[in-house]
Design an enzyme around this catalytic site. Structure first.
Site, PDB file in Angstrom:
ATOM      1  N   ASP A  66       0.822  -1.214   0.000  1.00  0.00           N
ATOM      2  CA  ASP A  66       0.000   0.000   0.000  1.00  0.00           C
ATOM      3  C   ASP A  66       0.853   1.259   0.000  1.00  0.00           C
ATOM      4  OD1 ASP A  66      -2.462  -1.101  -0.080  1.00  0.00           O
ATOM      5  OD2 ASP A  66      -2.983  -0.738   2.022  1.00  0.00           O
ATOM      6  N   LYS A  86      -3.498   2.974  -2.803  1.00  0.00           N
ATOM      7  CA  LYS A  86      -4.455   4.021  -3.146  1.00  0.00           C
ATOM      8  C   LYS A  86      -4.227   5.166  -2.177  1.00  0.00           C
ATOM      9  CE  LYS A  86      -8.026   0.450  -3.636  1.00  0.00           C
ATOM     10  NZ  LYS A  86      -7.561  -0.562  -2.750  1.00  0.00           N
ATOM     11  N   MET A  93      -9.449   8.580   7.503  1.00  0.00           N
ATOM     12  CA  MET A  93      -9.788   9.118   6.172  1.00  0.00           C
ATOM     13  C   MET A  93     -10.775  10.280   6.282  1.00  0.00           C
ATOM     14  SD  MET A  93     -10.193   5.628   3.913  1.00  0.00           S
ATOM     15  CE  MET A  93     -11.090   4.686   5.133  1.00  0.00           C
TER      16      MET A  93
END
Ligand SMILES: C[S@@+](CC[C@H](N)C(=O)[O-])C[C@H]1O[C@@H](n2cnc3c(N)ncnc32)[C@H](O)[C@@H]1O
Length: 267
Positions: free
Chosen positions: A35, A56, A168
């Site tokens: 990641d 991502k 997030m």
């Protein structure tokens, strides 16, 4: 010929926060799919493996999840020892469950190697216990990525008694703070943003819920991932969070402890 896939949690960044099992899986790997938030020092533990970034990061072009799933299955079917290295814990807001389901559906043998989630590590590294007797008997971890994910969760949270951890959620910190205030959370509730915990970008802001929407990262932390924490436990950072190197915070421990106006930064 069948290989094997380890879905490995890399922890919040610092290779020292890897589990022993994760380090062993990396040392034995033929191929690693990692990641975006995985640290270089962690990857270096996979000294004999080919390494491919499939990460991502919010707002940037990224590999589709289905493509990642296919790569894992295909590599294992070629008899390779595969590590899928994911930030934090693979099963906390990281789509690790989907990857495990894809492997199970394809009949590929796999294991889950849990990691230290940033949901607890980021607060802990700043001296914030997510539960603490008398302050919070529970903590809720929610994705701040989309309102249809965090909206219903926040609506169901009565003010006080628990700690809210948002991953997030930096871009939505204003709307999230407003949702909590509308739900009856006190504007003075202590709040924190913890950037790049366990990495060289590490920085924090500590203030109140009323100020959360206006909190900005210090320049060195711009672009670093951030975790938001809201709840009375945040006040403990002034005692347990080590010597603050930011002058502003050093001058304001009482304000921070009380969660009053005037958010502060420290690295
Ligand atoms: C896609 S989620 C993955 C979470 C991961 N599975 C975990 O358990 O930590 C990524 C989010 O985790 C948080 N995060 C990851 N690494 C972090 C760090 N070093 N410091 C603070 N927050 C971090 C941020 O909120 C970031 O947007």
């Amino acid at each position: 010929m069948s290989g094997f896939v380890s879905l490995v949690g890399a922890g919040p960044g610092d290779p020292d926060l890897l589990t022993v099992r994760a380090a062993r899986a990396l040392a034995a790997a033929d191929i690693v799919f990692y990641d975006a938030l995985v640290a270089r020092g962690t990857l270096d533990l996979a000294s004999r493996a080919q390494r491919f970034g499939v990460g991502k990061r919010g707002g940037r072009p990224s590999m589709r999840q289905e493509t990642i799933n296919r790569l894992l299955v295909r590599s294992a079917r070629r008899g390779r020892r595969v590590v899928r290295l994911k930030g934090g814990d693979p099963f906390v807001l990281g789509r690790g469950g989907e990857e495990a389901l894809a492997l199970a559906a394809a009949g590929v043998p796999f294991e889950i190697v849990p990691g230290v989630s940033s949901a607890v590590a980021a607060p802990a590294l700043s001296g914030i216990p997510v539960t603490h007797r008398g302050l919070a008997s529970a903590f809720v971890v929610v994705s701040g990525h989309a309102e249809d994910a965090w909206g219903p969760v926040l609506t169901g949270l009565s003010p006080g008694g628990l700690t809210l951890v948002v991953l997030m959620g930096l871009a939505a910190r204003g709307p999230i703070a407003n949702a909590l205030l509308t739900r009856g959370w006190a504007p003075s509730t202590p709040a924190a943003i913890l950037w790049g915990a366990g990495t060289w970008e590490s920085a924090r802001w500590i203030g109140s819920l009323a100020e959360l929407g206006r909190a900005d990262p210090p320049p060195a932390a711009k672009g670093a991932p951030g975790t938001i924490v809201v709840g009375a436990v945040v006040a403990l950072a002034s005692v347990l969070g080590g010597a603050p190197s930011g002058e502003a915070e050093a001058e304001r421990p009482a304000a921070v402890a009380a969660g009053v106006a005037g958010g502060t930064h420290a690295r």
